[in-house]
Design a protein around this motif. Structure first.
Motif, PDB file in Angstrom:
ATOM      1  N   VAL A 105      18.344 -40.486 -12.590  1.00 50.84           N
ATOM      2  CA  VAL A 105      17.135 -39.660 -12.723  1.00 50.84           C
ATOM      3  C   VAL A 105      17.239 -38.901 -14.045  1.00 50.84           C
ATOM      4  CG1 VAL A 105      15.572 -38.105 -11.496  1.00 50.84           C
ATOM      5  CG2 VAL A 105      17.341 -39.322 -10.224  1.00 50.84           C
ATOM      6  N   PRO A 106      17.003 -39.582 -15.154  1.00 53.04           N
ATOM      7  CA  PRO A 106      17.179 -38.952 -16.467  1.00 53.04           C
ATOM      8  C   PRO A 106      16.190 -37.828 -16.709  1.00 53.04           C
ATOM      9  CG  PRO A 106      16.155 -41.106 -16.682  1.00 53.04           C
ATOM     10  CD  PRO A 106      16.564 -40.982 -15.249  1.00 53.04           C
ATOM     11  N   GLY A 107      16.566 -36.919 -17.597  1.00 54.78           N
ATOM     12  CA  GLY A 107      15.702 -35.805 -17.925  1.00 54.78           C
ATOM     13  C   GLY A 107      14.359 -36.242 -18.472  1.00 54.78           C
ATOM     14  N   ASP A 108      14.318 -37.398 -19.154  1.00 55.63           N
ATOM     15  CA  ASP A 108      13.050 -37.896 -19.705  1.00 55.63           C
ATOM     16  C   ASP A 108      12.033 -38.161 -18.592  1.00 55.63           C
ATOM     17  OD1 ASP A 108      14.040 -37.734 -22.217  1.00 55.63           O
ATOM     18  OD2 ASP A 108      14.328 -39.885 -22.507  1.00 55.63           O
ATOM     19  N   ARG A 109      12.493 -38.492 -17.397  1.00 57.80           N
ATOM     20  CA  ARG A 109      11.572 -38.764 -16.279  1.00 57.80           C
ATOM     21  C   ARG A 109      10.863 -37.477 -15.859  1.00 57.80           C
ATOM     22  NH1 ARG A 109      13.901 -42.826 -12.328  1.00 57.80           N
ATOM     23  NH2 ARG A 109      13.196 -44.074 -14.098  1.00 57.80           N
ATOM     24  N   PHE A 110      11.609 -36.393 -15.786  1.00 55.91           N
ATOM     25  CA  PHE A 110      10.979 -35.118 -15.437  1.00 55.91           C
ATOM     26  C   PHE A 110      10.124 -34.599 -16.582  1.00 55.91           C
ATOM     27  CE2 PHE A 110      13.109 -33.077 -11.518  1.00 55.91           C
ATOM     28  CZ  PHE A 110      13.056 -34.276 -10.846  1.00 55.91           C
ATOM     29  N   ALA A 111      10.527 -34.882 -17.826  1.00 59.29           N
ATOM     30  CA  ALA A 111       9.691 -34.500 -18.966  1.00 59.29           C
ATOM     31  C   ALA A 111       8.351 -35.226 -18.905  1.00 59.29           C
ATOM     32  CB  ALA A 111      10.419 -34.823 -20.275  1.00 59.29           C
ATOM     33  N   PHE A 112       8.370 -36.494 -18.494  1.00 57.18           N
ATOM     34  CA  PHE A 112       7.140 -37.267 -18.312  1.00 57.18           C
ATOM     35  C   PHE A 112       6.250 -36.619 -17.253  1.00 57.18           C
ATOM     36  CE2 PHE A 112       5.048 -40.460 -15.617  1.00 57.18           C
ATOM     37  CZ  PHE A 112       4.214 -41.081 -16.530  1.00 57.18           C
ATOM     38  N   LEU A 113       6.833 -36.210 -16.146  1.00 58.87           N
ATOM     39  CA  LEU A 113       6.055 -35.582 -15.086  1.00 58.87           C
ATOM     40  C   LEU A 113       5.486 -34.238 -15.535  1.00 58.87           C
ATOM     41  CD1 LEU A 113       8.371 -36.475 -12.076  1.00 58.87           C
ATOM     42  CD2 LEU A 113       6.083 -37.383 -12.513  1.00 58.87           C
ATOM     43  N   ARG A 114       6.236 -33.497 -16.333  1.00 59.92           N
ATOM     44  CA  ARG A 114       5.710 -32.240 -16.864  1.00 59.92           C
ATOM     45  C   ARG A 114       4.499 -32.489 -17.760  1.00 59.92           C
ATOM     46  NH1 ARG A 114      11.384 -31.110 -17.519  1.00 59.92           N
ATOM     47  NH2 ARG A 114      12.069 -29.415 -16.157  1.00 59.92           N
ATOM     48  N   ARG A 115       4.597 -33.508 -18.603  1.00 58.89           N
ATOM     49  CA  ARG A 115       3.473 -33.818 -19.501  1.00 58.89           C
ATOM     50  C   ARG A 115       2.244 -34.255 -18.714  1.00 58.89           C
ATOM     51  NH1 ARG A 115       7.483 -36.591 -22.365  1.00 58.89           N
ATOM     52  NH2 ARG A 115       6.639 -38.590 -21.658  1.00 58.89           N
ATOM     53  N   GLU A 116       2.457 -35.087 -17.695  1.00 58.30           N
ATOM     54  CA  GLU A 116       1.335 -35.657 -16.955  1.00 58.30           C
ATOM     55  C   GLU A 116       0.705 -34.674 -15.983  1.00 58.30           C
ATOM     56  OE1 GLU A 116      -0.147 -38.577 -17.339  1.00 58.30           O
ATOM     57  OE2 GLU A 116       1.190 -39.113 -18.991  1.00 58.30           O
ATOM     58  N   LEU A 117       1.513 -33.839 -15.361  1.00 63.07           N
ATOM     59  CA  LEU A 117       1.012 -32.968 -14.298  1.00 63.07           C
ATOM     60  C   LEU A 117       0.935 -31.502 -14.700  1.00 63.07           C
ATOM     61  CD1 LEU A 117       2.950 -34.527 -11.271  1.00 63.07           C
ATOM     62  CD2 LEU A 117       0.733 -35.210 -12.224  1.00 63.07           C
ATOM     63  N   GLY A 118       1.523 -31.160 -15.834  1.00 64.76           N
ATOM     64  CA  GLY A 118       1.452 -29.793 -16.311  1.00 64.76           C
ATOM     65  C   GLY A 118       2.119 -28.809 -15.365  1.00 64.76           C
ATOM     66  N   ALA A 119       1.490 -27.658 -15.214  1.00 65.99           N
ATOM     67  CA  ALA A 119       2.062 -26.595 -14.388  1.00 65.99           C
ATOM     68  C   ALA A 119       2.105 -26.945 -12.913  1.00 65.99           C
ATOM     69  CB  ALA A 119       1.267 -25.302 -14.586  1.00 65.99           C
ATOM     70  N   ALA A 120       1.423 -28.020 -12.525  1.00 67.13           N
ATOM     71  CA  ALA A 120       1.443 -28.439 -11.117  1.00 67.13           C
ATOM     72  C   ALA A 120       2.780 -29.044 -10.723  1.00 67.13           C
ATOM     73  CB  ALA A 120       0.328 -29.449 -10.849  1.00 67.13           C
ATOM     74  N   PHE A 121       3.607 -29.395 -11.707  1.00 69.64           N
ATOM     75  CA  PHE A 121       4.918 -29.980 -11.404  1.00 69.64           C
ATOM     76  C   PHE A 121       5.986 -28.904 -11.473  1.00 69.64           C
ATOM     77  CE2 PHE A 121       8.848 -32.227 -12.846  1.00 69.64           C
ATOM     78  CZ  PHE A 121       9.104 -32.875 -11.644  1.00 69.64           C
ATOM     79  N   THR A 122       6.667 -28.682 -10.352  1.00 72.89           N
ATOM     80  CA  THR A 122       7.787 -27.749 -10.280  1.00 72.89           C
ATOM     81  C   THR A 122       9.079 -28.553 -10.287  1.00 72.89           C
ATOM     82  OG1 THR A 122       6.514 -26.111  -9.021  1.00 72.89           O
ATOM     83  CG2 THR A 122       8.913 -25.963  -8.901  1.00 72.89           C
ATOM     84  N   ALA A 123       9.873 -28.364 -11.326  1.00 77.19           N
ATOM     85  CA  ALA A 123      11.129 -29.089 -11.463  1.00 77.19           C
ATOM     86  C   ALA A 123      12.294 -28.199 -11.080  1.00 77.19           C
ATOM     87  CB  ALA A 123      11.299 -29.587 -12.897  1.00 77.19           C
ATOM     88  N   VAL A 124      13.096 -28.673 -10.150  1.00 74.90           N
ATOM     89  CA  VAL A 124      14.337 -27.992  -9.772  1.00 74.90           C
ATOM     90  C   VAL A 124      15.474 -28.864 -10.273  1.00 74.90           C
ATOM     91  CG1 VAL A 124      15.759 -27.132  -7.886  1.00 74.90           C
ATOM     92  CG2 VAL A 124      13.268 -26.944  -7.755  1.00 74.90           C
ATOM     93  N   GLU A 125      16.173 -28.393 -11.308  1.00 77.28           N
ATOM     94  CA  GLU A 125      17.228 -29.171 -11.951  1.00 77.28           C
ATOM     95  C   GLU A 125      18.531 -28.394 -11.847  1.00 77.28           C
ATOM     96  OE1 GLU A 125      14.571 -29.637 -15.568  1.00 77.28           O
ATOM     97  OE2 GLU A 125      15.392 -31.687 -15.387  1.00 77.28           O
ATOM     98  N   LEU A 126      19.521 -29.021 -11.240  1.00 80.82           N
ATOM     99  CA  LEU A 126      20.758 -28.344 -10.874  1.00 80.82           C
ATOM    100  C   LEU A 126      21.940 -28.837 -11.696  1.00 80.82           C
ATOM    101  CD1 LEU A 126      20.315 -28.606  -7.003  1.00 80.82           C
ATOM    102  CD2 LEU A 126      19.644 -26.705  -8.473  1.00 80.82           C
ATOM    103  N   ASP A 127      22.874 -27.938 -11.968  1.00 80.97           N
ATOM    104  CA  ASP A 127      24.114 -28.303 -12.649  1.00 80.97           C
ATOM    105  C   ASP A 127      25.066 -28.989 -11.680  1.00 80.97           C
ATOM    106  OD1 ASP A 127      23.300 -27.217 -15.096  1.00 80.97           O
ATOM    107  OD2 ASP A 127      24.000 -25.218 -14.528  1.00 80.97           O
ATOM    108  N   ASP A 128      26.006 -29.735 -12.222  1.00 77.29           N
ATOM    109  CA  ASP A 128      26.943 -30.484 -11.390  1.00 77.29           C
ATOM    110  C   ASP A 128      27.748 -29.592 -10.451  1.00 77.29           C
ATOM    111  OD1 ASP A 128      26.080 -32.737 -12.615  1.00 77.29           O
ATOM    112  OD2 ASP A 128      28.026 -33.360 -13.407  1.00 77.29           O
ATOM    113  N   ASP A 129      28.094 -28.396 -10.907  1.00 79.52           N
ATOM    114  CA  ASP A 129      28.939 -27.553 -10.067  1.00 79.52           C
ATOM    115  C   ASP A 129      28.206 -27.011  -8.850  1.00 79.52           C
ATOM    116  OD1 ASP A 129      27.320 -25.665 -11.246  1.00 79.52           O
ATOM    117  OD2 ASP A 129      28.931 -24.646 -12.341  1.00 79.52           O
ATOM    118  N   ALA A 130      26.893 -27.305  -8.750  1.00 79.61           N
ATOM    119  CA  ALA A 130      26.137 -26.928  -7.555  1.00 79.61           C
ATOM    120  C   ALA A 130      26.281 -27.948  -6.436  1.00 79.61           C
ATOM    121  CB  ALA A 130      24.653 -26.754  -7.901  1.00 79.61           C
ATOM    122  N   ALA A 131      26.816 -29.132  -6.759  1.00 80.34           N
ATOM    123  CA  ALA A 131      26.912 -30.216  -5.776  1.00 80.34           C
ATOM    124  C   ALA A 131      28.113 -30.026  -4.855  1.00 80.34           C
ATOM    125  CB  ALA A 131      27.026 -31.555  -6.489  1.00 80.34           C
TER     126      ALA A 131
END
Length: 293
Positions: free
Chosen positions: A205-231
């Motif tokens: 799930v590369p960052g570019d995929r979420f960047a695409f969703l941000r561009r397409e959906l704007g503020a309607a897309f809420t991205a929750v992106e976690l660091d590895d140490d959260a796993a």
């Protein structure tokens, strides 16, 4: 975890356009379609469904692949059995015409069946609409399902299709141009909110995929992106499954906060008093979420 015997879940089937699949259900109230990750509906996927039911919704789990309740954790099932089971489920997906694994700009054919299931469950369970959460290979299905206006709360947990083998595939998601336009229109017209979850290091799930969703959906897309140490450090695989395998189910943990945000989206969209259905006020983006930029 040991295998789950499915106690507490009702079993049935649903047929659309000649295709019949098994269904598990738990709870009462508006429906939330829970689509499992590879290799299938594991005990941890069922535990997530139990949280959805405890919220006051009906968790509906279609059996798209794998054996419901079977534990795939190598720590309990053994590495060989776990690996063979996972490979078997993945092979079924790769050879099936119902799943689009590599193509860009295309919704998987199974989405049509899933939309019909959501419509059926909406009629059966009532409420203002339906929620949906997809995980891993099914992650993008929740987005494509949202072309139907009955889908009010789509959640994309580690959406992994198309497999990001090239730059163009990494910078897109498995949805047709027509479905994406419909979802974008709903975001602009009716305040649809789409939530996505990923670990920042996840190569599926590369960052570019979420960047695409941000561009397409704007503020309607809420991205929750976690660091590895959260796993969850006890998980065998690298950080990937936010709501299941890599969840640390303790207050204050980033993955628990992500789970709570998902449940809150369902609560706000499906259970809160509505002032006109889809036009109801959207929940504010979580403030101070440890995974938000």
């Amino acid at each position: 975890m040991a295998d789950h015997d499915l106690t507490g879940f009702d079993r049935g089937t649903f047929t659309h356009d000649g295709t019949t699949r098994r269904i598990l259900r738990r709870g009462t109230g508006p429906a939330v379609i829970v689509m499992a990750e590879i290799p299938g509906i594991t005990p941890k996927v069922l535990a997530f469904a139990e949280r959805v039911a405890a919220l006051g919704c009906t968790a509906v789990l279609p059996v798209l692949f794998g054996t419901p309740g079977r534990d795939a954790d190598p720590a309990s099932a053994g590495r060989l059995k776990s690996g063979l089971y996972t490979a078997s489920s993945l092979w079924k997906v790769c050879v099936s015409r119902e799943f689009t694994v590599l193509a860009t700009g295309k919704s998987s054919p199974v989405v049509t069946w899933l939309r019909a299931l959501a419509a059926h469950e909406h009629q059966r369970c009532g409420g203002p609409g339906v929620g949906a959460v997809g995980m891993c290979l099914t992650g993008g299905f929740a987005l494509a399902m949202a072309a139907d206006e009955r889908l009010l709360a789509p959640v994309l947990s580690q959406p992994s299709l198309p497999l990001p083998l090239t730059r163009s595939r990494a910078a897109g998601i498995d949805i047709s141009a027509e479905d994406l336009a419909a979802v974008r229109g709903r975001c602009e017209r009716a305040d649809l909110r789409v939530m996505g979850l990923r670990f920042r290091s996840d190569r599926l799930v590369p960052g570019d995929r979420f960047a695409f969703l941000r561009r397409e959906l704007g503020a309607a897309f809420t991205a929750v992106e976690l660091d590895d140490d959260a796993a969850n450090p006890d998980a065998v695989l690298p950080p990937h499954s936010v709501l299941t395998e890599h969840l640390i189910d303790e207050p204050g943990q980033p993955t628990r906060a992500a789970l709570d945000d998902v449940l809150d989206l369902f609560r706000t969209r499906l259970l809160a008093p509505q002032d006109g259905g889809e036009g109801a006020e959207a929940p504010a983006a979580p403030e101070g979420h440890p995974g938000n930029p």
